[in-house]
Enzyme design. Structure first.
Site, PDB file in Angstrom:
ATOM      1  N   ARG A 263       1.356  -0.906  -0.436  1.00  0.00           N
ATOM      2  CA  ARG A 263      -0.028   0.057   0.288  1.00  0.00           C
ATOM      3  C   ARG A 263       0.615   1.261  -0.219  1.00  0.00           C
ATOM      4  NH1 ARG A 263      -2.829  -3.673  -0.528  1.00  0.00           N
ATOM      5  NH2 ARG A 263      -5.002  -3.990  -0.106  1.00  0.00           N
TER       6      ARG A 263
ATOM      7  N   SER B 113     -10.297  -0.164   3.660  1.00  0.00           N
ATOM      8  CA  SER B 113      -9.955  -0.451   4.825  1.00  0.00           C
ATOM      9  C   SER B 113      -9.051   0.730   5.754  1.00  0.00           C
ATOM     10  CB  SER B 113      -8.623  -1.271   4.890  1.00  0.00           C
ATOM     11  OG  SER B 113      -8.532  -2.519   4.432  1.00  0.00           O
TER      12      SER B 113
ATOM     13  N   GLU C  43      -4.344   4.124   6.477  1.00  0.00           N
ATOM     14  CA  GLU C  43      -3.855   3.417   4.936  1.00  0.00           C
ATOM     15  C   GLU C  43      -4.627   4.906   4.031  1.00  0.00           C
ATOM     16  OE1 GLU C  43      -5.361  -0.347   2.428  1.00  0.00           O
ATOM     17  OE2 GLU C  43      -6.264   1.264   1.608  1.00  0.00           O
TER      18      GLU C  43
END
Ligand code: FAD
Ligand code: EPU
Length: 345
Positions: free
Chosen positions: A162, A236, A341
């Site tokens: 990520r 997320s 994130e």
């Protein structure tokens, strides 16, 4: 395309946060983009695609630029690969379907991820055992201050879990214009991750295909993740944390059922043991009692604790405050600091 003033961004972010942008402009080509940048050199710029990985915590005192450049083109092909370039404004899942229809393999596990092609390299999108970097050939980006195009190959992007150079030192410096993918003419299937095999069995699939894997991923995702069209969210909210083997062994004694995964080295090498272990953040958050929590319109999803949600009128600051409380409680209970994130703006 004209510049609009004082524009609500509610429809431009999947959290559905109602902040305003002082200026808003969409662009369909590089001439329009250059014109917008030249006309407004001193105004702060924020570039968005589908707004599915953003949390707006305040009004934007600057210009929001929405990339709407479209087009998909085959650049070349050989016996094994087809090299396809997609413009940044293309819808990601639409692009995945385009490739699946042509039986090109490599991104079927990334089906149904919201957002645009241009944002995909930003955090090296990943799901169900595949990451963008595995099919990434290169991209073209436009340097906002220098007003110049630049090519980035795989080694220029510093891809990680990520993560990429565009999320770190080059954040807000470049506008990604197009991305080129190297896709397989004879697909190799990744079905070992998560519940893909069980789903394929349930579907009665006898022979694997990119279509079947994509359909299985779509079914699993629909059963697990909330649809932003129904309830505001950005997927997320935190990354799954990576801890040392020593820290893991200590925690494992207390919580033997804690879901965990080996961490692969970046870039993959023959010796793939990174000495680190990835822990499921959703499990950590659930263990702290947050699953289904709601305060006003800000909450933690009832069936996936890693997803923070906006039930309607939450402010970005409400969601952010909730995320702070979650970080603190996970740190207190497990000694692990969660990393967000989602891009906080
Ligand atoms: P935006 O949210 O518009 O932007 C994200 C960031 O990229 C911002 O910082 C923005 O400034 C920057 N950016 C956008 N476009 C450009 C550009 N052209 N050039 C430079 N910078 C740019 N992600 C995963 O990796 N895996 C998943 O499985 C996954 N599942 C999700 C499920 C749901 C329900 C949701 C809502 C989100 C999920 N996400 C997932 C997160 C998100 O979909 C991805 O990060 C996606 O790539 C974001 O694309 P976007 O166009 O919406 O980006
Ligand atoms: N879990 C819980 N409680 C929860 C949620 C999860 O115990 O409330 C446990 C699950 O039981 C499972 C483990 O945590 O054992 C992992 O859960 P899941 O398979 O749902 O995946 P995830 O780790 O929560 C990650 C990605 C997703 C991606 C899926 C599939 C991150 C931060 N998230 O989620 O990506 O789609 O795996 O690969 O890596 C995103 O980035 O926005 C995103 C949705």
């Amino acid at each position: 395309m004209r510049i609009r003033e004082n524009v609500s961004l509610r429809q431009y972010n999947t959290f559905g946060i109602n902040v305003a942008a002082r200026y808003f402009a969409a662009f369909n080509n590089t001439d329009e983009l250059s014109a917008r940048l030249e006309e407004n050199p001193r105004i702060h710029k924020i570039i968005i695609g589908g707004g599915s990985n953003i949390l707006f915590t305040k009004d934007v005192d600057g210009m929001v630029l929405k990339n709407e450049m479209m087009g998909i083109e085959v650049l070349k092909e050989d016996n094994d690969y087809v090299y396809v370039r997609a413009a940044a404004g293309e819808n990601w899942h639409g692009f995945v379907q385009y490739c699946i229809q042509r039986n090109w393999g490599g991104i079927e596990n990334l089906s149904l991820i919201p957002g645009c092609v241009g944002a995909a390299p930003m955090q090296n999108i990943g799901a169900y055992g595949v990451e963008l970097q595995e099919v990434f050939e290169g991209l073209t980006a436009f340097h906002i201050r220098d007003m110049k195009m630049q090519h980035f190959g795989p080694s220029d992007c510093a891809f990680g879990y990520r993560d990429s150079v565009f999320k770190k030192e080059y954040r807000n410096r470049f506008i990604i214009l197009d991305v080129t993918f190297r896709l397989l003419k004879k697909p190799v299937f990744h079905t070992s991750y998560g519940a893909i095999r069980q789903e394929l069995e349930k579907m009665g699939v006898k022979e694997l295909s990119v279509q079947a894997v994509s359909r299985a991923v779509i079914n699993i995702r629909r059963s697990k993740l909330p649809d932003p069209a129904v309830i505001g969210n950005a997927g997320s909210f935190f990354k799954n944390p990576e801890i040392t083997v020593e820290q893991f062994q200590t925690l494992e004694k207390l919580y033997p059922e804690m879901p965990h995964y080996p961490v692969k080295k970046y870039p993959s090498s023959a010796d793939n043991d990174s000495g680190r272990v990835k822990i499921a953040a959703g499990w950590l958050i659930e263990q702290c009692g947050w699953k289904g929590f709601r305060n006003g319109d800000a909450g933690v999803h009832v069936s996936q604790a890693l997803v923070l949600v906006n039930y309607g009128k939450a402010k970005g600051s409400d969601i952010y405050r909730l995320s702070e409380e979650i970080v603190q409680s996970v740190q207190k209970k497990f000694g692990i600091i969660l990393d967000r994130e989602v891009n906080i703006l």
